[in-house]
Design a protein around this motif. Structure first.
Motif, PDB file in Angstrom:
ATOM      1  N   VAL A  26     -49.646  -4.378  96.579  1.00  0.00           N
ATOM      2  CA  VAL A  26     -50.598  -3.625  97.286  1.00  0.00           C
ATOM      3  C   VAL A  26     -51.555  -4.536  98.060  1.00  0.00           C
ATOM      4  O   VAL A  26     -52.258  -5.319  97.623  1.00  0.00           O
ATOM      5  N   LYS A  27     -51.210  -4.825  99.456  1.00  0.00           N
ATOM      6  CA  LYS A  27     -51.794  -5.954 100.287  1.00  0.00           C
ATOM      7  C   LYS A  27     -52.625  -4.980 101.148  1.00  0.00           C
ATOM      8  O   LYS A  27     -52.863  -3.985 101.389  1.00  0.00           O
ATOM      9  N   ARG A  28     -53.477  -6.004 101.943  1.00  0.00           N
ATOM     10  CA  ARG A  28     -54.487  -5.462 102.870  1.00  0.00           C
ATOM     11  C   ARG A  28     -53.729  -4.219 104.079  1.00  0.00           C
ATOM     12  O   ARG A  28     -54.396  -3.437 104.448  1.00  0.00           O
ATOM     13  N   ASN A  29     -52.716  -4.646 104.567  1.00  0.00           N
ATOM     14  CA  ASN A  29     -51.909  -4.026 105.592  1.00  0.00           C
ATOM     15  C   ASN A  29     -50.559  -3.453 105.240  1.00  0.00           C
ATOM     16  O   ASN A  29     -50.079  -2.708 105.883  1.00  0.00           O
ATOM     17  N   ARG A  30     -50.194  -3.535 103.951  1.00  0.00           N
ATOM     18  CA  ARG A  30     -48.960  -2.883 103.548  1.00  0.00           C
ATOM     19  C   ARG A  30     -48.879  -2.677 102.195  1.00  0.00           C
ATOM     20  O   ARG A  30     -49.690  -3.207 101.228  1.00  0.00           O
ATOM     21  N   ILE A  31     -48.091  -1.772 101.539  1.00  0.00           N
ATOM     22  CA  ILE A  31     -47.663  -1.498 100.248  1.00  0.00           C
ATOM     23  C   ILE A  31     -46.209  -1.548 100.040  1.00  0.00           C
ATOM     24  O   ILE A  31     -45.373  -1.124 100.825  1.00  0.00           O
ATOM     25  N   ILE A  32     -45.738  -2.289  98.920  1.00  0.00           N
ATOM     26  CA  ILE A  32     -44.521  -2.672  98.618  1.00  0.00           C
ATOM     27  C   ILE A  32     -43.866  -1.764  97.403  1.00  0.00           C
ATOM     28  O   ILE A  32     -44.625  -1.886  96.323  1.00  0.00           O
ATOM     29  N   VAL A  33     -43.050  -1.170  97.488  1.00  0.00           N
ATOM     30  CA  VAL A  33     -42.508  -0.126  96.438  1.00  0.00           C
ATOM     31  C   VAL A  33     -41.212  -0.524  96.343  1.00  0.00           C
ATOM     32  O   VAL A  33     -40.176  -0.527  96.980  1.00  0.00           O
ATOM     33  N   ASN A  34     -40.805  -0.676  94.808  1.00  0.00           N
ATOM     34  CA  ASN A  34     -39.499  -0.978  94.471  1.00  0.00           C
ATOM     35  C   ASN A  34     -38.854   0.401  93.627  1.00  0.00           C
ATOM     36  O   ASN A  34     -39.456   1.048  93.013  1.00  0.00           O
TER      37      ASN A  34
END
Length: 106
Positions: free
Chosen positions: A74-82
Motif C-alpha cells: 500500500v503506497k501513496r499513489n497505488r495499491i498492489i494486490v496479488n
C-alpha cells in the motif's frame, strides 16, 4: 407536460407528508454525514472520502476474477494486490483515486 407537472406535484406532497410525519428533533440530535472530511487546517478534502482503500482494492480484484487475494503493498499513489487468476499467480495495481482504477495487471 401534464404528466411532468403531476409527478412534481405528487413528489412535493410526498415530501411534505414526510416532513409533517417526522418527529420533532432537538438541534443536537441531528447528524448528517456526507462523506466529507475536514483537515486540520479547516479546509474540506473530498479526496480522502472517495479515495481507493485497501479493502475496496481487494473487493475489486475479486470482481475482476482474482482468487485468494492479498495485499502486497500500500503506497501513496497505488495499491498492489496479488492473487490467482486462470490458475496463474498475477498482480493487479490500483490507483488511489475514486473507483480504484486499474493501472496494470501482470
Amino acid at each position: 407536460m401534464k404528466n411532468k407537472i403531476k409527478n412534481i406535484a405528487l413528489a412535493g406532497l410526498v415530501a411534505l407528508g414526510a416532513f409533517a410525519a417526522a418527529p420533532a428533533a432537538h438541534a443536537g440530535d441531528v447528524k448528517v454525514v456526507i462523506g466529507l472530511s475536514i483537515g486540520a487546517d479547516g479546509h474540506r478534502d473530498w479526496r480522502h472520502a472517495r479515495a481507493c482503500t485497501p479493502e475496496r482494492a481487494l473487493h475489486k480484484a475479486q470482481r475482476l476474477g482474482f482468487r485468494r487475494v492479498s495485499l502486497d503493498a500500500v503506497k501513496r499513489n497505488r495499491i498492489i494486490v496479488n492473487g490467482r487468476r486462470n490458475g496463474e499467480r498475477q498482480e493487479v495495481v490500483f490507483a488511489r483515486r475514486a473507483n480504484c482504477p486499474v493501472i496494470r495487471i501482470r
